[in-house]
Write a protein that holds these residues in place. Structure first.
Motif, PDB file in Angstrom:
ATOM      1  N   ARG A   1     -35.512 -61.561 -39.763  1.00 24.25           N
ATOM      2  CA  ARG A   1     -36.718 -62.309 -40.070  1.00 24.25           C
ATOM      3  C   ARG A   1     -36.840 -63.549 -39.185  1.00 24.25           C
ATOM      4  O   ARG A   1     -37.926 -63.903 -38.779  1.00 24.25           O
ATOM      5  N   GLU A   2     -35.697 -64.185 -38.923  1.00 28.19           N
ATOM      6  CA  GLU A   2     -35.742 -65.402 -38.104  1.00 28.19           C
ATOM      7  C   GLU A   2     -36.233 -65.091 -36.693  1.00 28.19           C
ATOM      8  O   GLU A   2     -37.021 -65.845 -36.123  1.00 28.19           O
ATOM      9  N   ASN A  26     -44.598 -55.365 -42.231  1.00 28.51           N
ATOM     10  CA  ASN A  26     -45.954 -55.565 -41.712  1.00 28.51           C
ATOM     11  C   ASN A  26     -46.409 -54.358 -40.910  1.00 28.51           C
ATOM     12  O   ASN A  26     -45.611 -53.499 -40.555  1.00 28.51           O
ATOM     13  N   GLY A  27     -47.707 -54.330 -40.626  1.00 26.68           N
ATOM     14  CA  GLY A  27     -48.282 -53.222 -39.874  1.00 26.68           C
ATOM     15  C   GLY A  27     -47.880 -53.237 -38.406  1.00 26.68           C
ATOM     16  O   GLY A  27     -47.172 -54.126 -37.945  1.00 26.68           O
ATOM     17  N   PHE A  28     -48.392 -52.258 -37.664  1.00 28.03           N
ATOM     18  CA  PHE A  28     -48.000 -52.107 -36.256  1.00 28.03           C
ATOM     19  C   PHE A  28     -48.675 -53.122 -35.342  1.00 28.03           C
ATOM     20  O   PHE A  28     -48.277 -53.286 -34.198  1.00 28.03           O
ATOM     21  N   ASN A  29     -49.692 -53.823 -35.813  1.00 27.74           N
ATOM     22  CA  ASN A  29     -50.433 -54.710 -34.925  1.00 27.74           C
ATOM     23  C   ASN A  29     -49.974 -56.163 -34.963  1.00 27.74           C
ATOM     24  O   ASN A  29     -50.632 -57.023 -34.391  1.00 27.74           O
ATOM     25  N   LYS A  71     -46.714 -45.727 -38.551  1.00 25.92           N
ATOM     26  CA  LYS A  71     -47.297 -45.680 -39.901  1.00 25.92           C
ATOM     27  C   LYS A  71     -46.515 -44.734 -40.800  1.00 25.92           C
ATOM     28  O   LYS A  71     -46.245 -45.045 -41.963  1.00 25.92           O
ATOM     29  N   ARG A  72     -46.149 -43.566 -40.272  1.00 25.87           N
ATOM     30  CA  ARG A  72     -45.376 -42.604 -41.073  1.00 25.87           C
ATOM     31  C   ARG A  72     -44.001 -43.162 -41.418  1.00 25.87           C
ATOM     32  O   ARG A  72     -43.535 -43.031 -42.553  1.00 25.87           O
ATOM     33  N   MET A  73     -43.351 -43.779 -40.421  1.00 24.90           N
ATOM     34  CA  MET A  73     -42.029 -44.346 -40.663  1.00 24.90           C
ATOM     35  C   MET A  73     -42.109 -45.434 -41.719  1.00 24.90           C
ATOM     36  O   MET A  73     -41.286 -45.498 -42.634  1.00 24.90           O
ATOM     37  N   ARG A  74     -43.122 -46.265 -41.623  1.00 25.46           N
ATOM     38  CA  ARG A  74     -43.284 -47.351 -42.596  1.00 25.46           C
ATOM     39  C   ARG A  74     -43.552 -46.795 -43.995  1.00 25.46           C
ATOM     40  O   ARG A  74     -43.059 -47.323 -44.994  1.00 25.46           O
ATOM     41  N   MET A  75     -44.325 -45.716 -44.075  1.00 26.34           N
ATOM     42  CA  MET A  75     -44.605 -45.112 -45.379  1.00 26.34           C
ATOM     43  C   MET A  75     -43.323 -44.581 -46.017  1.00 26.34           C
ATOM     44  O   MET A  75     -43.086 -44.762 -47.202  1.00 26.34           O
TER      45      MET A  75
END
Length: 195
Positions: A1-2, A26-29, A71-75
């Motif tokens: 995070r840092e 967070n999203g990809f953007n 997106k798939r990985m994040r889901m």
């Protein structure tokens, strides 16, 4: 995070190219994730030249694929995060695993039921000695040949409360059979008791 905070709001160096790690919260953007996607895009382009891929694709094409994979990985990552139980505490690792296994079992059960329903149409046609039995047998063979990914679905098989993912498959090699595949889809309306 840092590292992410330092890169996005200060003068941090950014993602380590030897040890890339997405910010999956967070999203990809976001600046961090966008930088990683740019690094992966450059690596993909370099590989296509080194390996002499027989086709050329635009940067936008590759970028869209990378974003979709993210997106798939994040889901998947979000589904594997502990949820709050009915008692008001977070799931343990074992409870998360049980939930994911149960969800996988539900998905497999749904696939098996769909396959049985397809076979049931053929059996009913055989019993009734319908004139269109050969056509339905041909359609069944066609669907089996195409496999589970052969027809675009209106919804993905991954359900969640956050986002619905639609996957449209553009398969140039099967454009000429849309009418035949629509026969199968329309049968759902005609035979309510089967589907």
């Amino acid at each position: 995070r840092e590292d992410v905070y330092s890169y996005e709001y200060e003068d941090g160096p950014g993602p380590n190219t030897q040890n890339l790690a997405f910010d999956l919260k967070n999203g990809f953007n976001t600046p961090w994730n966008a930088k990683i996607l740019d690094i992966l895009l450059e690596e993909l382009k370099k590989r296509s030249v080194e390996e002499e891929w027989p086709f050329w694709r635009s940067d936008a094409y590759y970028k869209a694929i990378l974003e979709d994979r993210y997106k798939r990985m994040r889901m998947v990552w979000r589904a594997a995060q502990p949820k709050v139980t009915a008692k008001g505490c977070l799931e343990t690792a074992e409870e998360v695993e049980e939930r994911l296994i149960a969800k996988r079992g539900e998905n497999l059960k749904s696939v098996r039921q769909t396959t049985r329903r397809r076979n049931q149409v053929i059996e009913l046609k055989k019993d009734g000695e319908d004139d269109d039995l050969p056509a339905w047998q041909w359609l069944q063979k066609l669907v089996k040949t195409l496999g589970d990914g052969g027809m675009s679905s209106e919804e993905s098989d991954i359900e969640n409360d956050v986002e619905c993912v639609l996957r449209v498959k553009n398969m140039a090699w099967r454009r000429g059979i849309e009418r035949e595949l629509n026969i199968i889809n329309n049968q759902r309306v005609l035979d309510d008791e089967i589907f």
